[in-house]
Design a protein around this motif. Structure first.
Motif, PDB file in Angstrom:
ATOM      1  N   SER A 239     -13.190  26.778   7.160  1.00 13.80           N
ATOM      2  CA  SER A 239     -12.787  26.584   8.556  1.00 13.80           C
ATOM      3  C   SER A 239     -13.640  25.521   9.226  1.00 13.80           C
ATOM      4  O   SER A 239     -13.133  24.654   9.949  1.00 13.80           O
ATOM      5  CB  SER A 239     -12.893  27.901   9.325  1.00 13.80           C
ATOM      6  N   GLY A 240     -14.944  25.572   8.972  1.00 12.65           N
ATOM      7  CA  GLY A 240     -15.830  24.566   9.548  1.00 12.65           C
ATOM      8  C   GLY A 240     -15.544  23.171   9.040  1.00 12.65           C
ATOM      9  O   GLY A 240     -15.492  22.209   9.812  1.00 12.65           O
ATOM     10  N   VAL A 241     -15.349  23.067   7.723  1.00 11.32           N
ATOM     11  CA  VAL A 241     -15.032  21.760   7.144  1.00 11.32           C
ATOM     12  C   VAL A 241     -13.689  21.261   7.675  1.00 11.32           C
ATOM     13  O   VAL A 241     -13.526  20.078   8.002  1.00 11.32           O
ATOM     14  CB  VAL A 241     -15.013  21.842   5.603  1.00 11.32           C
ATOM     15  N   GLY A 242     -12.719  22.168   7.759  1.00 13.33           N
ATOM     16  CA  GLY A 242     -11.397  21.771   8.252  1.00 13.33           C
ATOM     17  C   GLY A 242     -11.453  21.241   9.674  1.00 13.33           C
ATOM     18  O   GLY A 242     -10.844  20.216   9.996  1.00 13.33           O
ATOM     19  N   ILE A 243     -12.203  21.940  10.547  1.00 11.45           N
ATOM     20  CA  ILE A 243     -12.320  21.487  11.933  1.00 11.45           C
ATOM     21  C   ILE A 243     -13.053  20.146  11.997  1.00 11.45           C
ATOM     22  O   ILE A 243     -12.644  19.232  12.719  1.00 11.45           O
ATOM     23  CB  ILE A 243     -13.046  22.546  12.777  1.00 11.45           C
ATOM     24  N   GLY A 244     -14.138  20.031  11.222  1.00  8.06           N
ATOM     25  CA  GLY A 244     -14.891  18.776  11.224  1.00  8.06           C
ATOM     26  C   GLY A 244     -14.067  17.605  10.729  1.00  8.06           C
ATOM     27  O   GLY A 244     -14.013  16.548  11.378  1.00  8.06           O
ATOM     28  N   VAL A 245     -13.399  17.781   9.596  1.00  4.11           N
ATOM     29  CA  VAL A 245     -12.571  16.706   9.047  1.00  4.11           C
ATOM     30  C   VAL A 245     -11.415  16.389   9.996  1.00  4.11           C
ATOM     31  O   VAL A 245     -11.073  15.219  10.221  1.00  4.11           O
ATOM     32  CB  VAL A 245     -12.033  17.103   7.651  1.00  4.11           C
ATOM     33  N   GLY A 246     -10.816  17.440  10.570  1.00  2.41           N
ATOM     34  CA  GLY A 246      -9.700  17.222  11.490  1.00  2.41           C
ATOM     35  C   GLY A 246     -10.098  16.434  12.717  1.00  2.41           C
ATOM     36  O   GLY A 246      -9.377  15.535  13.154  1.00  2.41           O
ATOM     37  N   LEU A 247     -11.286  16.733  13.269  1.00  3.41           N
ATOM     38  CA  LEU A 247     -11.743  16.014  14.457  1.00  3.41           C
ATOM     39  C   LEU A 247     -12.096  14.561  14.138  1.00  3.41           C
ATOM     40  O   LEU A 247     -11.803  13.650  14.925  1.00  3.41           O
ATOM     41  CB  LEU A 247     -12.955  16.726  15.066  1.00  3.41           C
ATOM     42  N   VAL A 248     -12.721  14.342  12.991  1.00  2.00           N
ATOM     43  CA  VAL A 248     -13.075  12.968  12.605  1.00  2.00           C
ATOM     44  C   VAL A 248     -11.825  12.128  12.396  1.00  2.00           C
ATOM     45  O   VAL A 248     -11.715  10.995  12.896  1.00  2.00           O
ATOM     46  CB  VAL A 248     -13.949  12.973  11.334  1.00  2.00           C
ATOM     47  N   LEU A 249     -10.860  12.667  11.651  1.00  2.00           N
ATOM     48  CA  LEU A 249      -9.622  11.921  11.413  1.00  2.00           C
ATOM     49  C   LEU A 249      -8.859  11.685  12.714  1.00  2.00           C
ATOM     50  O   LEU A 249      -8.265  10.613  12.913  1.00  2.00           O
ATOM     51  CB  LEU A 249      -8.737  12.685  10.419  1.00  2.00           C
ATOM     52  N   ALA A 250      -8.879  12.671  13.603  1.00  2.00           N
ATOM     53  CA  ALA A 250      -8.195  12.505  14.885  1.00  2.00           C
ATOM     54  C   ALA A 250      -8.855  11.414  15.718  1.00  2.00           C
ATOM     55  O   ALA A 250      -8.183  10.593  16.343  1.00  2.00           O
ATOM     56  CB  ALA A 250      -8.196  13.828  15.651  1.00  2.00           C
ATOM     57  N   GLY A 251     -10.207  11.399  15.724  1.00  3.37           N
ATOM     58  CA  GLY A 251     -10.905  10.372  16.472  1.00  3.37           C
ATOM     59  C   GLY A 251     -10.645   8.979  15.930  1.00  3.37           C
ATOM     60  O   GLY A 251     -10.433   8.022  16.678  1.00  3.37           O
ATOM     61  N   LEU A 252     -10.637   8.851  14.599  1.00  2.76           N
ATOM     62  CA  LEU A 252     -10.388   7.554  13.976  1.00  2.76           C
ATOM     63  C   LEU A 252      -8.925   7.139  14.071  1.00  2.76           C
ATOM     64  O   LEU A 252      -8.610   5.951  14.000  1.00  2.76           O
ATOM     65  CB  LEU A 252     -10.814   7.583  12.503  1.00  2.76           C
TER      66      LEU A 252
ATOM     67  N   LEU B 202      -0.666  15.566  17.629  1.00  7.56           N
ATOM     68  CA  LEU B 202      -1.129  15.173  16.301  1.00  7.56           C
ATOM     69  C   LEU B 202      -2.466  15.824  15.974  1.00  7.56           C
ATOM     70  O   LEU B 202      -2.691  16.282  14.846  1.00  7.56           O
ATOM     71  CB  LEU B 202      -1.259  13.645  16.235  1.00  7.56           C
ATOM     72  N   LEU B 203      -3.356  15.872  16.966  1.00 14.01           N
ATOM     73  CA  LEU B 203      -4.674  16.464  16.724  1.00 14.01           C
ATOM     74  C   LEU B 203      -4.567  17.931  16.350  1.00 14.01           C
ATOM     75  O   LEU B 203      -5.138  18.371  15.344  1.00 14.01           O
ATOM     76  CB  LEU B 203      -5.539  16.290  17.984  1.00 14.01           C
ATOM     77  N   PHE B 204      -3.825  18.705  17.148  1.00 17.28           N
ATOM     78  CA  PHE B 204      -3.803  20.148  16.931  1.00 17.28           C
ATOM     79  C   PHE B 204      -2.967  20.539  15.712  1.00 17.28           C
ATOM     80  O   PHE B 204      -3.278  21.527  15.048  1.00 17.28           O
ATOM     81  CB  PHE B 204      -3.305  20.865  18.188  1.00 17.28           C
ATOM     82  N   VAL B 205      -1.909  19.802  15.417  1.00 12.55           N
ATOM     83  CA  VAL B 205      -1.135  20.109  14.217  1.00 12.55           C
ATOM     84  C   VAL B 205      -2.017  19.988  12.985  1.00 12.55           C
ATOM     85  O   VAL B 205      -2.036  20.869  12.113  1.00 12.55           O
ATOM     86  CB  VAL B 205       0.086  19.169  14.107  1.00 12.55           C
ATOM     87  N   PHE B 206      -2.783  18.913  12.915  1.00 15.28           N
ATOM     88  CA  PHE B 206      -3.649  18.700  11.753  1.00 15.28           C
ATOM     89  C   PHE B 206      -4.837  19.654  11.771  1.00 15.28           C
ATOM     90  O   PHE B 206      -5.219  20.221  10.740  1.00 15.28           O
ATOM     91  CB  PHE B 206      -4.135  17.253  11.739  1.00 15.28           C
ATOM     92  N   LEU B 207      -5.424  19.849  12.955  1.00 14.56           N
ATOM     93  CA  LEU B 207      -6.619  20.681  13.069  1.00 14.56           C
ATOM     94  C   LEU B 207      -6.324  22.134  12.718  1.00 14.56           C
ATOM     95  O   LEU B 207      -7.061  22.765  11.946  1.00 14.56           O
ATOM     96  CB  LEU B 207      -7.164  20.577  14.485  1.00 14.56           C
ATOM     97  N   ILE B 208      -5.250  22.671  13.270  1.00 11.87           N
ATOM     98  CA  ILE B 208      -4.907  24.063  13.007  1.00 11.87           C
ATOM     99  C   ILE B 208      -4.522  24.250  11.540  1.00 11.87           C
ATOM    100  O   ILE B 208      -4.834  25.273  10.921  1.00 11.87           O
ATOM    101  CB  ILE B 208      -3.764  24.517  13.929  1.00 11.87           C
ATOM    102  N   SER B 209      -3.862  23.256  10.966  1.00  9.06           N
ATOM    103  CA  SER B 209      -3.491  23.351   9.558  1.00  9.06           C
ATOM    104  C   SER B 209      -4.727  23.405   8.663  1.00  9.06           C
ATOM    105  O   SER B 209      -4.825  24.242   7.759  1.00  9.06           O
ATOM    106  CB  SER B 209      -2.610  22.163   9.156  1.00  9.06           C
ATOM    107  N   LEU B 210      -5.695  22.514   8.909  1.00  4.93           N
ATOM    108  CA  LEU B 210      -6.897  22.505   8.080  1.00  4.93           C
ATOM    109  C   LEU B 210      -7.728  23.770   8.294  1.00  4.93           C
ATOM    110  O   LEU B 210      -8.255  24.340   7.338  1.00  4.93           O
ATOM    111  CB  LEU B 210      -7.744  21.272   8.401  1.00  4.93           C
ATOM    112  N   ALA B 211      -7.847  24.204   9.546  1.00  3.75           N
ATOM    113  CA  ALA B 211      -8.599  25.430   9.808  1.00  3.75           C
ATOM    114  C   ALA B 211      -7.912  26.629   9.167  1.00  3.75           C
ATOM    115  O   ALA B 211      -8.570  27.583   8.725  1.00  3.75           O
ATOM    116  CB  ALA B 211      -8.745  25.646  11.313  1.00  3.75           C
ATOM    117  N   GLY B 212      -6.562  26.574   9.090  1.00  2.00           N
ATOM    118  CA  GLY B 212      -5.809  27.663   8.471  1.00  2.00           C
ATOM    119  C   GLY B 212      -5.927  27.717   6.964  1.00  2.00           C
ATOM    120  O   GLY B 212      -5.405  28.653   6.334  1.00  2.00           O
TER     121      GLY B 212
END
Length: 387
Positions: free
Chosen positions: A301-314, A199-209
């Protein structure tokens, strides 16, 4: 539709043209699953007993009984067994001194030491150890009674073996009332981590992409596409398809890789694929929003990684939702990760069907529709400005 598929294929090629994406899509996720799985220790779903004491008939008999209960038994010296218990690497420690082994050989009373660790599964394992020790004691008493009645030891052993084969022993079912232990009962070493990282990487890679969408806008790729007999609707559809396929490939690869390498069980294959598909649609739509709002690909890319990590943590992709306090658990429900985690937990651990996970799928689908509408509107506005 053909135009939208062609645009999606172009986006897929653009994404994998960046070789750093290959590492983060194919290598890094499996490494993270391995690391998290190792934190749970080997065979975390199995009862673990560490035995201290030299090789003896008593130790052999106790270990044989434990292994019939599917208990993982390891051997070490007394100090190392205590260290394993202190570090939570074993559920129960069994200490068999030489005096106890000699007393067992002589048919006398035996005293051994049993120590439990401070782990959720220790009480259930302790019960298995007690049952095994009692069974060994009972067998020794039966053997002593038969030999005392005049049978030689070999004949007595044969008689006891035939009796065990013909008599149905009582079944003891140990129920653990700890809700957390029940929730993770039977969960394999890598299964929780595999779901979290997928779940983390699917969302993270999508946002970074989402940066590729900004690059396509800035470099005039979309403008040239619109110069052809292609409508804005096809362009938007192609962007969605491209990002959806990227996310689906990422998730499918992690599911297949963890199944082959770590023996992860994902439950019903069709239901797992359905959950993944809906979650990927949410991730693709979120990437559309970021790629349409922002104009700088590096910042995106930075915003995508940041948002992805926060959502994954929560959302339980770094710490299982079952360990969340009630207040944080409520916050988690606002993330797609939490609903994806719950759906996978249901089909993995409880053999749930479609109706059982329908609420989670419904929430994910609602998130996907909302983000798709918002992302399409924002992209259409950006295209209009470009024209």
């Amino acid at each position: 539709m053909t135009a939208a598929l062609a645009i999606g294929a172009v986006e897929l090629r653009r994404f994998f043209r960046d070789r750093s994406n290959i590492f983060f899509v194919f290598v890094f996720p499996l490494l993270m699953v391995l690391v998290i799985g190792l934190q749970f220790g080997e065979q975390s779903g199995q009862s673990r007993v560490a035995v201290a004491g030299g090789d003896s008939a008593l130790r052999t008999a106790v270990v044989a009984e434990l292994e019939t209960e599917d208990v993982n038994v390891t051997f070490d010296d007394a100090d190392d067994v205590r260290e394993q218990l202190a570090r939570g690497r074993s559920d129960v420690g069994v200490f068999i001194p030489a005096e106890a082994a000699d007393a067992f050989e002589a048919g006398e009373d035996v005293r051994i030491e049993i120590v439990t660790a401070d782990r959720a599964g220790s009480p259930a394992t302790m019960q298995k150890v007690r049952t095994a020790v009692q069974a060994v004691g009972t067998q020794q008493s039966q053997l002593a009674a038969l030999t005392g009645a005049g049978l030689d030891e070999a004949t007595a052993h044969d008689a006891l073996t035939r009796a065990r084969e013909t008599v149905q022993p009582p079944v003891v079912e140990v129920l653990d009332t700890d809700e957390l232990a029940q929730e993770f009962s039977g969960v394999g070493q890598f299964e929780v981590g595999a779901v979290q990282q997928m779940l983390l990487f699917v969302f993270l890679i999508s946002l970074a992409g989402s940066a590729t969408l900004i690059q396509a806008r800035r470099e005039g790729v979309i403008a040239r596409t619109l110069a052809a007999p292609v409508s804005a609707r096809h362009v938007i559809g192609g962007q969605v398809i491209g990002r959806f396929v990227i996310a689906l490939l990422q998730g499918g690869y992690i599911m297949l890789g963890t199944t082959l390498l770590f023996g992860v069980t994902w439950g019903d294959v069709l239901l797992a694929g359905l959950i993944l598909s809906v979650f990927c649609l949410v991730a693709a739509a979120a990437a559309m929003v970021i790629g349409s709002v922002m104009d700088n690909d590096s910042a995106a890319s930075g915003v995508g990684i940041g948002v992805g990590l926060v959502l994954a943590g929560l959302g339980g992709s770094m710490l299982p939702l079952e360990l969340f306090p009630d207040s944080l658990r409520t916050v988690a429900d606002f993330t797609p990760h939490a609903w994806g985690y719950e759906a996978f937990a249901e089909i993995q651990r409880h053999d749930a069907g479609l109706m059982d996970i329908l609420p989670s799928l419904g929430v994910l689908a609602g998130m996907a529709v909302f983000l798709l509408v918002l992302g399409s509107w924002l992209l259409r506005r950006s295209l209009a400005r470009a024209l």
